[in-house]
Design an enzyme around this catalytic site. Structure first.
Site, short mmCIF file in Angstrom:
data_model
loop_
_atom_site.label_atom_id
_atom_site.label_comp_id
_atom_site.label_asym_id
_atom_site.label_seq_id
_atom_site.Cartn_x
_atom_site.Cartn_y
_atom_site.Cartn_z
N GLU A 151 0.54 -5.72 4.85
CA GLU A 151 -0.67 -6.54 4.99
C GLU A 151 -1.14 -6.59 6.45
O GLU A 151 -2.34 -6.51 6.73
CB GLU A 151 -0.39 -7.97 4.48
CG GLU A 151 -1.57 -8.91 4.52
CD GLU A 151 -2.71 -8.48 3.61
OE1 GLU A 151 -3.53 -7.64 4.04
OE2 GLU A 151 -2.79 -8.98 2.49
N THR A 204 -11.92 -7.42 6.44
CA THR A 204 -11.06 -8.57 6.72
C THR A 204 -10.85 -8.77 8.22
O THR A 204 -10.93 -9.89 8.72
CB THR A 204 -9.70 -8.41 6.01
OG1 THR A 204 -9.94 -8.32 4.61
CG2 THR A 204 -8.79 -9.59 6.26
#
Ligand code: HSE
Length: 333
Positions: A151, A204
């Site tokens: 991530e 993101t």
């Protein structure tokens, strides 16, 4: 079907499996993160939407990624050091002292960059499949560092509110300062989730960079209060209160909603169609709404998509239960 050909490993360089039967195939689910006031701390696992990842040992050393031929795979790198699945699998292999070759076959089941945890689904699927291949029965807790590492590659931060729900299932509370601290929050059955993915690009990394460095004290206090009430409402299955609280984010959503031109229209349509609440998920552009009735959830989904289209923005949408993480892995042997 449009396919990015240069992303596919040429046939002659395909690694040779050591044993065609030594394959583990798993499902890496999509997830909702930043649930309402739970920025970086609360996430929920979705059912039925996600990636399928196969791991197998191969003779050629290193990690080899193969993607399915689908538009969802377009633009995803095959470089294992730049791919969340490759990074997560490499970390698991290193943890287990495995130095041989590993092939990961990834079937992307939904669009990357849409806000429902695409990089997390691949990282979790790859870590879990690699763990099952090299050390069957390995605890999911031992995979946490690897999925957080995957991530971090995608978003620039080791936040756990996508990867941990994807790994463990259900509703997960994660410490924002130390994502190795987490716990599952048991919730009653009955919730229907609508997730809509408007065709707007939000990265993101950029959506994180735009967040304020400081916030007013009162906003921070309100946020803590809303999150506490929302978690209690989840535990009690009080979906009306969950819906109300999930619209009380004062830290991320007010800023990030500006990136989604159809945000207000989608939210208004969801509420008019009977949703208990509607909010952004992840860093957007995805939004989600909740209901406790299947037929109503279907109407909410339709209303959200129509509202998006009325602003000129097409979308895809999913209707899902909470994925409790009990889906068995598929082992091919
Ligand atoms: N908590 C994360 C964020 C989720 O908002 O940046 C998106 O990956």
């Amino acid at each position: 079907m449009p396919v990015v050909q240069e992303n596919l490993i040429p046939q002659e360089r395909e690694p040779v499996p050591v044993s065609a039967t030594d394959v583990v195939r798993v499902f890496g689910p999509a997830s909702l993160s930043n649930l309402g006031p739970g920025f970086d701390t609360l996430g929920l696992c979705l059912e039925g939407v996600g990636d399928v990842i196969e791991a197998r040992r191969v003779e050629t050393p290193g990690i080899h990624i193969v993607l399915n031929e689908h538009p969802f795979s377009a633009g995803i790198t095959l470089d294992p050091d730049k791919n969340t699945a490759g990074v997560a699998a490499r970390m698991v292999a290193a943890q287990l002292g495995y130095t041989g070759g590993l092939e990961l076959r990834i079937q992307k089941g939904f669009k990357p960059g849409s806000g429902i945890g695409s990089s997390a689904a691949s990282a979790v699927g790859a870590a879990y499949a690699t763990g099952e291949l090299l050390s069957p029965g390995m605890s999911k807790h031992e995979l946490v560092d690897a999925v957080l590492g995957g991530e971090a590659l995608a978003s620039g931060a080791r936040h756990g509110d996508n990867v941990l729900p994807a790994l463990f299932g259900g509703l997960m509370l994660v410490s924002s300062s130390d994502p190795n601290q987490y716990r599952n929050i048991e919730i009653p059955a009955g919730l229907w989730i609508v997730a809509i993915l408007p065709e707007v690009q939000v990265l993101t990394r950029e959506a994180r960079a735009m967040l304020p460095v400081q916030v007013p004290m009162q906003h921070a206090v309100n946020q803590a209060s809303s999150l506490a009430f929302m978690i209690e409402a989840f535990r009690a299955g009080d979906w009306a209160e969950v819906g109300q609280r999930m619209m009380e984010d004062q830290l991320a959503e007010p800023v990030r909603s500006t990136l989604v031109p159809c945000y207000s229209q989608i939210k208004a349509a969801a509420m008019a169609a009977g949703a208990f609440g509607c909010a952004l998920t992840g860093s957007g552009p995805a939004m989600f709404a909740i209901s406790d009735k299947h037929a109503e959830a279907q109407s909410v989904m339709l209303a959200m998509q129509e509202a998006s289209l009325a602003t000129g923005i097409a979308s895809s949408a999913y209707l899902s239960r909470v994925n409790e993480g009990r889906r068995p892995k598929w082992r091919c042997s």
